[in-house]
Each structure stands twice: as C-alpha cells, then as structure tokens.
Design a protein around this motif. Structure first.
Motif, mmCIF file in Angstrom:
data_model
loop_
_atom_site.group_PDB
_atom_site.id
_atom_site.type_symbol
_atom_site.label_atom_id
_atom_site.label_comp_id
_atom_site.label_asym_id
_atom_site.label_seq_id
_atom_site.Cartn_x
_atom_site.Cartn_y
_atom_site.Cartn_z
ATOM 1 N N VAL A 24 0.918 -1.352 -0.007
ATOM 2 C CA VAL A 24 0.019 0.081 -0.233
ATOM 3 C C VAL A 24 1.325 1.075 -0.021
ATOM 4 N N PHE A 25 2.216 0.812 0.748
ATOM 5 C CA PHE A 25 2.693 2.314 0.973
ATOM 6 C C PHE A 25 3.326 2.689 -0.446
ATOM 7 N N LYS A 26 3.541 1.157 -1.465
ATOM 8 C CA LYS A 26 3.649 1.193 -2.691
ATOM 9 C C LYS A 26 3.448 2.043 -3.320
ATOM 10 N N SER A 27 1.614 2.210 -3.416
ATOM 11 C CA SER A 27 1.172 2.547 -4.457
ATOM 12 C C SER A 27 0.898 4.032 -4.507
ATOM 13 N N TRP A 28 0.843 4.180 -3.122
ATOM 14 C CA TRP A 28 1.881 5.978 -3.121
ATOM 15 C C TRP A 28 2.638 6.180 -4.926
ATOM 16 N N ASN A 29 3.386 5.845 -4.869
ATOM 17 C CA ASN A 29 4.315 6.050 -5.448
ATOM 18 C C ASN A 29 3.879 5.719 -7.571
ATOM 19 N N SER A 30 2.206 4.602 -7.741
ATOM 20 C CA SER A 30 2.812 4.340 -8.725
ATOM 21 C C SER A 30 2.563 4.995 -9.065
ATOM 22 N N PRO A 31 2.326 5.280 -11.083
ATOM 23 C CA PRO A 31 2.381 5.613 -12.087
ATOM 24 C C PRO A 31 1.215 6.707 -12.278
ATOM 25 N N ARG A 32 0.116 5.599 -11.913
ATOM 26 C CA ARG A 32 -1.549 6.315 -11.781
ATOM 27 C C ARG A 32 -1.737 7.057 -11.061
ATOM 28 N N ALA A 33 -1.685 6.369 -10.152
ATOM 29 C CA ALA A 33 -1.320 7.987 -8.573
ATOM 30 C C ALA A 33 -0.311 8.857 -9.204
ATOM 31 N N LYS A 34 0.676 9.442 -9.514
ATOM 32 C CA LYS A 34 1.356 10.018 -9.924
ATOM 33 C C LYS A 34 0.784 10.774 -10.657
ATOM 34 N N PHE A 35 0.010 11.167 -11.761
ATOM 35 C CA PHE A 35 -0.672 10.995 -12.531
ATOM 36 C C PHE A 35 -1.793 11.760 -11.939
ATOM 37 N N TYR A 36 -2.327 10.885 -11.376
ATOM 38 C CA TYR A 36 -3.835 11.882 -11.046
ATOM 39 C C TYR A 36 -2.887 12.878 -10.207
ATOM 40 N N ARG A 37 -2.167 13.443 -8.968
ATOM 41 C CA ARG A 37 -1.600 13.542 -8.448
ATOM 42 C C ARG A 37 -1.444 15.592 -9.223
ATOM 43 N N GLU A 38 -0.630 14.797 -10.350
ATOM 44 C CA GLU A 38 -0.182 16.421 -11.293
ATOM 45 C C GLU A 38 -1.659 16.690 -12.083
ATOM 46 N N ALA A 39 -1.951 15.267 -12.497
ATOM 47 C CA ALA A 39 -3.803 16.140 -13.333
ATOM 48 C C ALA A 39 -4.575 16.834 -12.462
ATOM 49 N N ASN A 40 -4.493 16.799 -11.083
ATOM 50 C CA ASN A 40 -5.760 17.518 -10.371
ATOM 51 C C ASN A 40 -4.764 18.390 -8.666
ATOM 52 N N ARG A 41 -3.631 18.303 -9.378
ATOM 53 C CA ARG A 41 -2.440 19.581 -8.854
ATOM 54 C C ARG A 41 -2.222 19.116 -7.124
ATOM 55 N N ILE A 42 -2.369 18.560 -6.893
ATOM 56 C CA ILE A 42 -2.457 17.589 -5.573
ATOM 57 C C ILE A 42 -1.005 17.545 -5.293
ATOM 58 N N THR A 43 -0.105 18.748 -4.799
ATOM 59 C CA THR A 43 1.017 19.011 -3.982
ATOM 60 C C THR A 43 0.768 18.589 -2.797
ATOM 61 N N PRO A 44 2.507 17.983 -2.419
ATOM 62 C CA PRO A 44 2.629 17.920 -1.165
ATOM 63 C C PRO A 44 2.339 18.750 0.175
ATOM 64 N N ASP A 45 2.478 19.945 -0.227
ATOM 65 C CA ASP A 45 1.238 20.628 1.286
ATOM 66 C C ASP A 45 0.268 20.343 1.020
ATOM 67 N N ILE A 46 -0.756 19.514 0.300
ATOM 68 C CA ILE A 46 -1.865 19.015 -0.120
ATOM 69 C C ILE A 46 -2.010 17.602 0.495
ATOM 70 N N ALA A 47 -1.054 16.641 0.026
ATOM 71 C CA ALA A 47 -1.086 15.066 0.651
ATOM 72 C C ALA A 47 0.052 14.966 0.327
ATOM 73 N N ASP A 48 0.763 14.424 1.351
ATOM 74 C CA ASP A 48 2.745 14.165 0.833
ATOM 75 C C ASP A 48 2.566 12.862 1.328
ATOM 76 N N CYS A 49 1.628 11.725 1.286
ATOM 77 C CA CYS A 49 2.209 10.792 1.510
ATOM 78 C C CYS A 49 0.580 9.616 1.904
ATOM 79 N N THR A 50 0.572 7.795 1.688
ATOM 80 C CA THR A 50 -0.292 7.471 2.286
ATOM 81 C C THR A 50 -0.556 7.452 3.742
ATOM 82 N N ALA A 51 -1.306 7.144 3.997
ATOM 83 C CA ALA A 51 -1.308 6.129 5.341
ATOM 84 C C ALA A 51 -2.510 5.170 5.157
ATOM 85 N N VAL A 52 -2.111 4.322 6.144
ATOM 86 C CA VAL A 52 -3.301 2.280 6.205
ATOM 87 C C VAL A 52 -3.126 2.558 6.860
#
Ligand code: PEP
Ligand code: MG
Length: 876
Positions: free
Chosen positions: A207-235
């Motif tokens: 689950v930690f790894k899935s934070w940096n999966s290509p689709r998650a990264k793409f989604y963050r870029e597309a929706n401008r989710i910057t580290p100040d908004i969300a910087d990692c996943t909780a489990v």
C-alpha cells in the motif's frame, strides 16, 4: 516516533497525518458510531518508508500490539482457524484519490482460516469465494502477479461449469480455482504467503508503494495535489465484517440527503446477504433504503440516527458505506457527498433553517458556479453525439436551431416561427436585431469579450464564439468543418457551457428554479456589503435582472437605441446633416422615441438607480460599410446614373474613417465635438424622469460619460451640455428631478488622475473591458483569435484577462485609482460595469485587491445571481 494509532485514540482532525479515510473512521468511532475496530498507520510512517526504502523499524511491533487490541474488541483472533479475525488493509491520503492506490480485503485467509470463516458466515461457498478473491487481489497487488493470469483460470473454470457470472461458480469450481491460483503463485513467484502476519506486513509495504504508482502520480499531477495538500498515504487496518453472513446481514451505501434534489431523506440502496462488491456488480438488484425501514426497522432507525449525527458533526451531507452483520449495523466509511447545484442550494438553505449551518457557513458552502449552472438549459449528455467543433463557451445555455448566416434572415425565419441560430464569422452592432430573433449565436472568430459574446451574455442567449475550425461561407450560405458541410436551414446545437457545437438537434433539459434558489440568494444578500446591479439595455433585460435580484442598472449602453428599426435611417441622416439646424430638427424627431425607451426602463427599475451611459461608439459604425458603398457608387456610375445620396454618404464615411477607431473619435470626445447627440440624450433621459416623477413614480437617474481621460473633459461636457440641457428641460416641463452625473473609468489616464476626476462627479464606474485593453495594449476584439491561447498554453498569462480581472496589473491600477478617488471624495459611489463585474473569480480577486473600495458590481442579467453570491462571499 509513534507510527500507529488505534481508532479510539487518534485525533480525527489531523487529516494530513491519518489520511481522509482513516480520519473518517476515527471520527465515527469517537462519536460513538459502531465502526469495525482498527488502527491507522500514519503518513509519517509512509514518508519514513520512502526515506529508508523499507518499513520503519518498530512499525510491525506497533502493528502487532494494535492487532491484539483489535482481536480483544472484536472477539476473534488473527490466524485462528476456529474463529479467525480478517482485516482489510486500506490506503488513504489526506485528499481522496479514488481508485488510484491499492487496498487488500479479506486479509488473514489461508487453507485453515477459510474453514473458520465458512462456519462464521454459515456458507462454505461465500468463504471460498472470499478466499479466491483474496488470492487474486493479494497476488496482483502485493506480489505483482499479472492479473490476466488469474483471469485466464477464472474464465476456464467458468467455461467448465457453464456459468456466466463469478458468483455462479459452484463450491467444487471454487475449490479447483483456488488450487489453480496457488499453482500460479508457485509458478510465478515460487511461494505462497500463508502466514497472516507475513500477509499483513507485505500488504502494508504494497500500500505504501502504491502511493508512487504511475497512475497515482499522474492523478496527483493532473489534479494539482501538491505535497502541501497530501504528502504520502496512511494505511488503515480495519476488521472485516460480513454482509453475507445470513439473511439478517446486508451491505449498502447511502447519502444523508438526496444528492440530486437535496430532499431531506436517506437516499441509497442495500442488498441483503451480500458483500460490498455484489452491489456494484449489478447481478442482484439492490433495494431502496426506504425498504430497510420495513425489513429491519431497528437497524434503519439506528442508521438514520447516526447518519444525521454525522451530518451535524461534519456540517455537510455525507456519503456513507455500511454493512449489517447478523442484525448488527457497522459503518465502514463516510465522506462529504458530491452533489449537483440544485441539491447544494437546497441543502444549504435547509441546513441553515435546521440550525446545522450558520448563515455564513450556508452562504460559503455553495459555489457561484453552482448558481450559474442552475439557470440554463443543458445538453442531455446521456444522448449527445460527438461534437462537430469547439469554440469558447461565452454565454451559457444549450440550444438547437436552424442555421442562418445573416441577421435579416434570422428575423425573417423567426417571424415564420422558426428557431434559428445565427452563425457569423464575427458580429457587429448592426447585427443585433438578429441576436434577438435567434435562439443562439455561433461565431468562428472573436473572444470572450467580443461583440457576440458580450451581447449574447447581456441578453441571456447561449453563444459559442471563436469556433475556429468552422469556415463560414456567406455567399454559398454554408459552413464547413473538415469534410462536413452544413447549409442554411440545417439543424445545429450549441452548448454555451462547454463550447461544443453539434450537428443536428441534441436534446436539452430545462432548468426549474426551486423556491430555495431565491431564498438562498436573499440570505447571501443579507451578509453582503456590496450591491449588485445589472448591465441592461432594454426593459426586458431590466425585468429579468430585477427578477434575479439586481439592485439597479449599473450600465445601460444607449447605442442600441439608435439602431432600433426605423431609427437607424434617421440617425444616419443626423450624421450626414449639412447644417446644424438640419441636425437639430432631425434630433428633435428622435428625442420622443428615446424618451419612451427611458421611461420604460426607469419604470421597470423604479426605486433603484439606473446608470445611463451616453453615446460611446465611433459614428462610422452607424453608416454602411466602406466597401459596400464604394461598390454601389461605382455600379451607379457605370450605369451612367451617379447616385448623389450614396456619393455623399461615401464621402462622409471616408471623412469619419480612422486608423484606430476604438481609440478614436468616440465617447466623450464625440460628446465634445458633436454635442448635439449628448444634448438630445440628456434631454430624453430627463424628460422621461420628469414625466415619471409627475406620475408619482420614484426615479433614480444617473448619467454616465464614457471614455474620459482628462478631468477637464468632464468640466466641459457638464457645463456645456449636461447642465444647460437640464436647466432647459426642467424649465420647459415645469418640474425638476434630482440626478447624478458620473464617469466611466476605462482609460489609464482617468485612473492615474482619479482624484481630479472624483472631484467632478457623483459616481464612477470601472469599464474594465476597455481598461484591460488599455493596460495591456491588447485589442479586446482580436486577442483571443491571435495569440491568447498560445500565451495561456505557455503560461505567460495565468488566465484570459478579458474574462477574469488581471490581478497583477488592472486590479492594482483600480486599487490605486480608488484610493486617489476616495482621498479626494470619501463617499463617492464607485462600481464596476465591465464584463468582470459578472465573473465570480474577478469578484473574488477584486475583493482582496480593493476590499470595500467598490460599492457595487454590475453584471449581465443572467450573471446577476452568481455575482450576488460571489459578492456575499467576499464580504465574509
Ligand atoms: C467597458 O469598457 O468595460 C465597458 C463596460 O464598456 P463597453 O464594453 O461598452 O466598451
Ligand atoms: Mg468601454
């Protein structure tokens, strides 16, 4: 460092630390709702994981301790073959990233525990089904086995047993499938993971790894989710409960209010004897939540009570997932519901009345865009074909009509009862009669402040402008897009929300404005420090604006009064008049007509200020075009019968031509050099006012002078035109009325000398269309077609400054001008009547740039409601 928290010990407000999903579970636990017990591994642990490339030291010990507490609470044990605890391992960042990260369900299953599960839920079939799902999910997400490998086996088994859907596979088939899956594990990774604790550790890692999966990264870029908004996943590790345990079990989803109408009722569905996925799979039809009231009344009451508790606590309609296991209700998830605009407005109003929201919270909760969206007919998206072309969505609404290529045909066809769309390369003031006849306007050139766009918005007609792929061919009466050709009379549909243009008729749906729409805007007004006026030129526009809550007219462009049928000819004669006497007597003919117009509008806006702007455009716009005249004159000469009238007109047009007419002989400059036009207008306005006053009506006249650059221009016009005309008019009619004189602020120099200007007027109004043009030196009529899109693409400008006010330049200049003006005359009335006055984003920018320096915003009638809300929101 502490990496884990039990659901009853964390702080639910720390969404960044817990992620959205877990913080919702923690919040519900703390409120006393029945939530399957669990723990959350923080986003801090995730960040440490990425720093060290491994699970943080001590994490698994903490998890183990936490799991034992879960075991105690739930009365089952992890890995116990007789009475196994199963958990889900769920991802969840501070903001929702739906489906972008991974989650593993039914963790803890193996050949032994599956038997205990079968006993617990009274079904070997359901237990085996959970097991095979777990094996494929875990194999894919945690071990990276290709999904197709599992699907191949699944399809093979289905074929063997002759079944279509997964749940139809019999017990024997499931057993075979599980053996096949195990074989895939062995073949692809070489081992099985049967130890539940090992499963848990690997799942957390995945689950930690899935934070940096290509689709998650793409989604963050597309929706401008910057580290100040969300910087990692909780489990979140949550104990599993089973909606498929027996017939007193069920699984469901609900909204705490109806998400499309806003009605205060639980809205959703549930499926007895089922797990979450079955609801989605659509194999069995779920029942409406109202049925639960009959099926399990106590559970329903509990569900209702807790749902409302959640809503009160979150001050927002909730979207809830729940499961009933053997008659006991469990809440699995809650989040803020996504709702349509009608529901947003109704629920704001209702929750305010119920005392859930304060007045301020209710006003802030709805977006101005929601208000705009409620006003216009919409394309029936479900049945829409592929668009033919795309332009700028310049005036909202969706309509279908038959294409006509010139305004006269529009009028002619409309008279015959046809619905027409006026299609032009671009439009000019002469075309306006066609606008009224048409149901919508389409142009292939021009931008958001082009003539077509401004007029369409003003009169509330849907428009798409600058659809550049379209080639208009007036002579053949057709338009082309690639290989498609549409001819006069063909049906076309334009969507002023999206800019889409469709060939043919596409169904639309009419909006119905609920009572709460008006109530809500009144509520917004009650917190607003600003007034909203309307840009309206006709009694019809004025009535619409008043119905939508405008408190007066901020800009009445008088030009169109000279173009009305029957008047243009007269006005041309005025322009061509050879002597002053001739001009005056022609103007005398015009005045009664103008007076009638003013009387109607002042009447509609009785009791509220009506700001009437004196004549603004260059005169040549009212004469036939140069090309047209030249060809007519030449044709007549060739026939040997020169047309004197036309020759004179041609000479006059030539004399009036300018290299740069928008910066030329217009506005106050015309008022100074051709004072008779302004005199006639002032007389007509004041006569109308006097006449209404005589009838006991309350009129508030404001006369506004355009294009002023130097304060002395105002001195001149006031002392040579306005004052003497007023005196004459009042004397002649034996009665006077109060009226104000003000100016447009639309040249840079007027802004730079706003103190001097302010001393001479009662009010000033920023014409930000021209001011933007002047500050940028960008032509407002050409910019969108030439380079704006490139500028936006390159990021040279953050947005189109003709749509949304330029914060760095134009708004700054306005701030400066307002300060100068208020220092010279503290209580001077200051407004804005450029298109930006109806743009919520501009209102927001101006709220921070000039605060209460402005008194009002003036917007096209259909933009008044959204402007009211935007202005209320910046007041708070
Ligand atoms: C303006 O310039 O902002 C304005 C309101 O006037 P017009 O659009 O008529 O030029
Ligand atoms: Mg202007």
């Amino acid at each position: 460092m502490k990496y884990t928290y039990m659901f009853d010990e964390a702080n639910p407000d720390d969404v960044k630390l817990l992620g959205g999903k877990a913080s919702g579970l923690v919040m519900m636990t703390k409120l006393g709702l029945p939530v399957p017990y669990g723990l959350v591994i923080t986003t801090q642990a995730c960040k440490k994981y990425y720093r060290d490339n491994k699970l943080p030291d001590g994490l698994m010990e903490e998890v183990r301790t936490g799991m034992h507490r879960i075991e105690e609470k739930m009365g089952r044990r992890f890995g116990d073959p007789a009475n196994p605890l199963l958990v889900s391992v769920r991802s969840g960042a501070a903001v929702s990233m739906p489906g972008m990260m991974d989650t593993v369900l039914n963790l803890g299953l193996n050949d032994e525990t599956v038997k205990g599960l079968a006993k617990y839920i009274n079904s070997e079939h359901a237990a085996l089904d959970a097991y095979r799902r777990f094996l494929s999910m875990f194999g894919k997400i945690v071990l990276g086995i290709k999904e197709e490998r599992f699907n191949e086996s699944l399809n093979k088994i289905k074929a063997k047993y002759g079944v279509k859907e997964d749940p139809e596979i019999p017990v024997e088939g499931l057993k075979e499938l599980i053996e096949e899956y195990k074989a895939i594990y062995k073949a692809d990774v070489g081992y099985l993971v049967e130890d539940p604790w090992k499963q848990l550790e690997l799942a957390i890692d995945a689950v930690f790894k899935s934070w940096n999966s290509p689709r998650a990264k793409f989604y963050r870029e597309a929706n401008r989710i910057t580290p100040d908004i969300a910087d990692c996943t909780a489990v979140a590790i949550v104990s599993m409960v089973f909606g498929n345990a027996d017939w007193r079990s069920a699984t469901g989803v609900l909204f705490t209010r109806n998400p499309s109408t806003g009605e205060n009722e639980l809205y959703g569905e549930y499926l007895p004897y089922a797990q979450g996925e079955d609801v989605v799979a659509g194999i069995r039809t779920p029942r409406p939540i109202s049925k639960l009231k009959e099926d399990m009344p106590e559970v329903y009451d509990e569900l209702y009570k807790y749902s409302k508790m959640l809503e009160r606590h979150k001050k927002e309609v909730q979207d809830v997932e729940f499961t009933i296991e053997k008659g006991k209700l469990w809440f699995l998830q809650t989040r803020n519901a996504k709702m349509g605009p009608i529901a947003m407005v109704k629920t704001s109003m209702d929750m305010y009345k119920e005392g859930v929201l304060t007045r301020e919270e209710a006003v802030m909760r709805v977006k101005p865009d929601h208000i705009t969206q409620m006003l216009y007919p919409r394309i029936d998206e479900a049945n829409a074909p592929k668009p033919l072309a795309k332009g700028l969505p310049s005036s909202p609404g969706a309509v279908s009509g038959r294409i006509v290529f010139d305004p006269d045909s529009a009028v002619e066809w409309a008279r015959k009862g046809e619905k027409v769309i006026l299609a032009r390369e671009e439009t000019k003031p002469d075309d306006v009669h066609g606008f009224y006849a048409a149901v919508g306007i389409l142009t292939s050139r021009g931008g958001m402040t082009s003539h077509a766009a401004v007029v369409a918005r003003a009169i509330g007609k849907p428009a798409v402008v600058g659809a550049e792929e379209i080639r208009m061919d007036y002579s053949r009466k057709e338009m082309r897009v690639g290989d498609s050709v549409l001819r006069e009379g063909d049906w076309i549909t334009i969507d002023g929300f999206s800019g889409n243009v469709y060939a043919g008729k596409v169904g639309t749906v009419e909006p119905k404005l609920p009572r709460e729409f008006f109530e809500f805007l009144d509520l917004a007004d009650s917190v607003s420090i600003y007034g909203i006026r309307a840009n309206a030129d006709t009694p019809e526009d004025a009535s619409i604006a008043r119905k939508f809550g405008a408190r007066g007219i901020g800009l009445l462009r008088t030009e169109r009064m000279f173009r009305a049928p029957g008047r243009l000819e007269l006005f041309r004669r005025i322009i061509l008049a050879e002597s002053e006497e001739e001009r005056k007597s022609l103007l005398d003919e015009l005045i009664p007509m103008l007076r009638q117009d003013f009387m109607e509008i002042l009447g509609v806006m009785e009791g509220l200020p009506v700001t009437i702007r004196l004549f603004d455009p260059p005169l040549h716009e009212f004469l036939p075009s140069l090309d047209e005249l030249i060809s007519e004159v030449e044709r007549a000469r060739a026939r040997g019968a020169p047309d004197k009238e036309k020759e004179r007109m041609l000479a006059r047009v030539r004399a009036l031509m300018e290299a740069n007419p928008m910066m030329g002989h217009r506005g106050v400059r015309l008022g100074i050099t051709f004072p008779d036009i302004y005199r006639a207008q002032v007389r007509a306005i004041l006569e109308a006012g006097v006449e209404l006053a005589k009838m006991g009506r309350d009129v508030r006249v404001q006369i506004m002078i355009p294009q002023v650059a130097e304060a002395k221009e105002l001195d001149y016009v006031v002392s040579n035109v306005v004052k003497p005309t007023a005196e004459e008019t009042f004397k002649a009619s034996g009665r006077s009325i109060e009226f104000k004189v003000g100016t447009m602020m639309e040249t840079v120099r007027a802004c730079l000398t706003a103190d001097e200007v302010a001393r001479r007027v009662d009010f000033m109004s920023f014409g930000t269309n021209d001011l933007t043009q002047a500050v940028f030196s960008f032509s407002r009529d050409d910019v969108e077609n030439k380079f704006m899109s490139k500028y936006l693409e390159l990021g040279l400008l953050p947005y189109d400054p003709f749509t949304t006010i330029d914060a760095g330049g134009v708004a700054k200049l306005m701030k400066m001008a307002i300060e100068l003006a208020r220092n010279a005359k503290k209580d001077i009335e200051i407004g804005i009547c450029g298109e930006h006055g109806g743009d919520p984003k501009s209102i927001e920018i101006l709220g921070s740039a000039v605060g209460d320096g402005l008194n009002y915003f003036s917007a096209s009638p259909y933009r008044v409601p959204a402007a009211r809300l935007a202005a209320a929101q910046i007041s708070l």
